[in-house]
Design a protein around this motif. Sequence first.
Motif, PDB file in Angstrom:
ATOM      1  N   LEU A 237     -41.889  -8.256  34.173  1.00  0.00           N
ATOM      2  CA  LEU A 237     -43.060  -9.127  34.164  1.00  0.00           C
ATOM      3  C   LEU A 237     -43.351  -9.652  32.764  1.00  0.00           C
ATOM      4  O   LEU A 237     -43.666 -10.823  32.571  1.00  0.00           O
ATOM      5  CB  LEU A 237     -44.280  -8.396  34.727  1.00  0.00           C
ATOM      6  CG  LEU A 237     -44.328  -8.218  36.247  1.00  0.00           C
ATOM      7  CD1 LEU A 237     -45.523  -7.337  36.633  1.00  0.00           C
ATOM      8  CD2 LEU A 237     -44.412  -9.549  36.955  1.00  0.00           C
ATOM      9  N   VAL A 238     -43.258  -8.772  31.759  1.00  0.00           N
ATOM     10  CA  VAL A 238     -43.490  -9.193  30.377  1.00  0.00           C
ATOM     11  C   VAL A 238     -42.420 -10.197  29.946  1.00  0.00           C
ATOM     12  O   VAL A 238     -42.726 -11.232  29.329  1.00  0.00           O
ATOM     13  CB  VAL A 238     -43.506  -7.979  29.425  1.00  0.00           C
ATOM     14  CG1 VAL A 238     -43.540  -8.438  27.974  1.00  0.00           C
ATOM     15  CG2 VAL A 238     -44.709  -7.087  29.720  1.00  0.00           C
ATOM     16  N   ALA A 239     -41.151  -9.895  30.272  1.00  0.00           N
ATOM     17  CA  ALA A 239     -40.073 -10.816  29.926  1.00  0.00           C
ATOM     18  C   ALA A 239     -40.273 -12.164  30.605  1.00  0.00           C
ATOM     19  O   ALA A 239     -40.040 -13.225  30.008  1.00  0.00           O
ATOM     20  CB  ALA A 239     -38.721 -10.213  30.331  1.00  0.00           C
ATOM     21  N   THR A 240     -40.729 -12.121  31.860  1.00  0.00           N
ATOM     22  CA  THR A 240     -41.024 -13.347  32.590  1.00  0.00           C
ATOM     23  C   THR A 240     -42.096 -14.162  31.872  1.00  0.00           C
ATOM     24  O   THR A 240     -41.959 -15.378  31.686  1.00  0.00           O
ATOM     25  CB  THR A 240     -41.499 -13.011  34.017  1.00  0.00           C
ATOM     26  OG1 THR A 240     -40.446 -12.375  34.727  1.00  0.00           O
ATOM     27  CG2 THR A 240     -41.914 -14.276  34.761  1.00  0.00           C
ATOM     28  N   ALA A 241     -43.168 -13.487  31.473  1.00  0.00           N
ATOM     29  CA  ALA A 241     -44.269 -14.170  30.798  1.00  0.00           C
ATOM     30  C   ALA A 241     -43.806 -14.805  29.490  1.00  0.00           C
ATOM     31  O   ALA A 241     -44.129 -15.976  29.203  1.00  0.00           O
ATOM     32  CB  ALA A 241     -45.404 -13.189  30.532  1.00  0.00           C
ATOM     33  N   LEU A 242     -43.054 -14.065  28.692  1.00  0.00           N
ATOM     34  CA  LEU A 242     -42.588 -14.592  27.411  1.00  0.00           C
ATOM     35  C   LEU A 242     -41.667 -15.790  27.610  1.00  0.00           C
ATOM     36  O   LEU A 242     -41.736 -16.772  26.856  1.00  0.00           O
ATOM     37  CB  LEU A 242     -41.883 -13.495  26.624  1.00  0.00           C
ATOM     38  CG  LEU A 242     -42.756 -12.320  26.196  1.00  0.00           C
ATOM     39  CD1 LEU A 242     -41.933 -11.269  25.466  1.00  0.00           C
ATOM     40  CD2 LEU A 242     -43.920 -12.788  25.327  1.00  0.00           C
ATOM     41  N   LYS A 243     -40.799 -15.706  28.631  1.00  0.00           N
ATOM     42  CA  LYS A 243     -39.906 -16.828  28.919  1.00  0.00           C
ATOM     43  C   LYS A 243     -40.712 -18.062  29.352  1.00  0.00           C
ATOM     44  O   LYS A 243     -40.406 -19.199  28.958  1.00  0.00           O
ATOM     45  CB  LYS A 243     -38.913 -16.433  30.015  1.00  0.00           C
ATOM     46  CG  LYS A 243     -37.968 -17.569  30.465  1.00  0.00           C
ATOM     47  CD  LYS A 243     -37.038 -17.981  29.314  1.00  0.00           C
ATOM     48  CE  LYS A 243     -35.915 -18.879  29.808  1.00  0.00           C
ATOM     49  NZ  LYS A 243     -36.379 -20.172  30.332  1.00  0.00           N
ATOM     50  N   LEU A 244     -41.743 -17.844  30.139  1.00  0.00           N
ATOM     51  CA  LEU A 244     -42.598 -18.956  30.573  1.00  0.00           C
ATOM     52  C   LEU A 244     -43.308 -19.597  29.390  1.00  0.00           C
ATOM     53  O   LEU A 244     -43.397 -20.831  29.298  1.00  0.00           O
ATOM     54  CB  LEU A 244     -43.599 -18.461  31.614  1.00  0.00           C
ATOM     55  CG  LEU A 244     -43.020 -18.162  33.003  1.00  0.00           C
ATOM     56  CD1 LEU A 244     -44.034 -17.369  33.823  1.00  0.00           C
ATOM     57  CD2 LEU A 244     -42.652 -19.438  33.727  1.00  0.00           C
ATOM     58  N   PHE A 245     -43.835 -18.767  28.496  1.00  0.00           N
ATOM     59  CA  PHE A 245     -44.511 -19.300  27.309  1.00  0.00           C
ATOM     60  C   PHE A 245     -43.536 -20.110  26.455  1.00  0.00           C
ATOM     61  O   PHE A 245     -43.872 -21.174  25.921  1.00  0.00           O
ATOM     62  CB  PHE A 245     -45.105 -18.168  26.490  1.00  0.00           C
ATOM     63  CG  PHE A 245     -46.280 -17.474  27.141  1.00  0.00           C
ATOM     64  CD1 PHE A 245     -47.104 -18.137  28.022  1.00  0.00           C
ATOM     65  CD2 PHE A 245     -46.537 -16.134  26.872  1.00  0.00           C
ATOM     66  CE1 PHE A 245     -48.173 -17.498  28.626  1.00  0.00           C
ATOM     67  CE2 PHE A 245     -47.605 -15.489  27.465  1.00  0.00           C
ATOM     68  CZ  PHE A 245     -48.424 -16.176  28.345  1.00  0.00           C
ATOM     69  N   TRP A 246     -42.322 -19.596  26.319  1.00  0.00           N
ATOM     70  CA  TRP A 246     -41.304 -20.293  25.515  1.00  0.00           C
ATOM     71  C   TRP A 246     -40.966 -21.648  26.151  1.00  0.00           C
ATOM     72  O   TRP A 246     -40.885 -22.671  25.452  1.00  0.00           O
ATOM     73  CB  TRP A 246     -40.050 -19.437  25.415  1.00  0.00           C
ATOM     74  CG  TRP A 246     -38.908 -20.146  24.723  1.00  0.00           C
ATOM     75  CD1 TRP A 246     -37.856 -20.773  25.302  1.00  0.00           C
ATOM     76  CD2 TRP A 246     -38.748 -20.305  23.308  1.00  0.00           C
ATOM     77  NE1 TRP A 246     -37.018 -21.309  24.358  1.00  0.00           N
ATOM     78  CE2 TRP A 246     -37.542 -21.042  23.130  1.00  0.00           C
ATOM     79  CE3 TRP A 246     -39.476 -19.894  22.193  1.00  0.00           C
ATOM     80  CZ2 TRP A 246     -37.074 -21.377  21.867  1.00  0.00           C
ATOM     81  CZ3 TRP A 246     -39.007 -20.238  20.929  1.00  0.00           C
ATOM     82  CH2 TRP A 246     -37.823 -20.972  20.779  1.00  0.00           C
ATOM     83  N   ASP A 247     -40.794 -21.651  27.481  1.00  0.00           N
ATOM     84  CA  ASP A 247     -40.482 -22.905  28.162  1.00  0.00           C
ATOM     85  C   ASP A 247     -41.622 -23.916  27.999  1.00  0.00           C
ATOM     86  O   ASP A 247     -41.377 -25.116  27.807  1.00  0.00           O
ATOM     87  CB  ASP A 247     -40.258 -22.649  29.661  1.00  0.00           C
ATOM     88  CG  ASP A 247     -38.958 -21.917  29.935  1.00  0.00           C
ATOM     89  OD1 ASP A 247     -38.109 -21.861  29.014  1.00  0.00           O
ATOM     90  OD2 ASP A 247     -38.775 -21.388  31.047  1.00  0.00           O
ATOM     91  N   ALA A 248     -42.868 -23.433  28.099  1.00  0.00           N
ATOM     92  CA  ALA A 248     -44.015 -24.329  27.959  1.00  0.00           C
ATOM     93  C   ALA A 248     -44.100 -24.891  26.535  1.00  0.00           C
ATOM     94  O   ALA A 248     -44.449 -26.061  26.338  1.00  0.00           O
ATOM     95  CB  ALA A 248     -45.298 -23.590  28.307  1.00  0.00           C
ATOM     96  N   ALA A 249     -43.758 -24.066  25.547  1.00  0.00           N
ATOM     97  CA  ALA A 249     -43.867 -24.502  24.162  1.00  0.00           C
ATOM     98  C   ALA A 249     -42.760 -25.461  23.760  1.00  0.00           C
ATOM     99  O   ALA A 249     -42.948 -26.321  22.895  1.00  0.00           O
ATOM    100  CB  ALA A 249     -43.859 -23.290  23.235  1.00  0.00           C
ATOM    101  N   THR A 250     -41.589 -25.340  24.414  1.00  0.00           N
ATOM    102  CA  THR A 250     -40.443 -26.136  24.004  1.00  0.00           C
ATOM    103  C   THR A 250     -40.176 -27.302  24.928  1.00  0.00           C
ATOM    104  O   THR A 250     -39.292 -28.097  24.665  1.00  0.00           O
ATOM    105  CB  THR A 250     -39.175 -25.257  23.924  1.00  0.00           C
ATOM    106  OG1 THR A 250     -38.952 -24.653  25.209  1.00  0.00           O
ATOM    107  CG2 THR A 250     -39.327 -24.199  22.881  1.00  0.00           C
TER     108      THR A 250
END
Length: 250
Positions: A237-250
Amino acid sequence: MELNLAFFALAIPAVLFAGISKGGFGSGAAFAAAPFLAVAVPPQLAVGVMLPLLMLMDVTNLRSYWRKWVWPDARVLMIGMVPGVVLGALLFSVTSDDVVRVAIGLIALGFVAFQIARARGWIRVPPTRTSLLRGGVWGAASGFTSFVSHAGGPPAAVYLLGRGLDKQSYQATTVLIFWWVNILKFFPYAALGLFTRETVIANLALAPVAIAGALMGVRAHRLVPERAFFALTYIFLVATALKLFWDAAT
């Protein structure tokens, strides 16, 4: 969409990872396959490629977890998923992917923080009861995010992990509800033109990988102790969240 070596170099590990996640660890991180594929193909086609493969994984997993789910909890989530999918279909072309990604990520991180605080005794909250209202709300959120990005795992996990289920009941229930939501998504996806000749060819080529990943996930589920299972679920879940944040930022 070009089915070349670069596509399959990305698709094979992505589909294998999704199968392992769906087969053994509650589907939470399976969504990451579509963003990974989006590196090689247009994002909407990446979503279209993944749906039939996810459905194949669902069918593979159903046999292993048949009737081991908690039906009352599955039912309330499945009911809520229907309006969530309808809303996703209506807003698919106008929804900001980045807003959805950030919202899912915040839900996932907030829930993991809550579970850690409860485990350490910082807060004391008994497991919740089956609730049509709570299950319907989280089911709708899961149906919506599943439709727009195959990311229905975190909202469903918030409800199911809060119920205090054992690992087999939790996993079996996720298998059932995502089998259901993926069926709901199929016809709207077809109407939106997300399936093409190329995606069908890709599906046929990747079908053995999807089945292998699902079976590997089932095997891993049986080998991993319950405490480690839920720890891995939180990590996903944490890895999912971080990946989502990265996708949103980039």
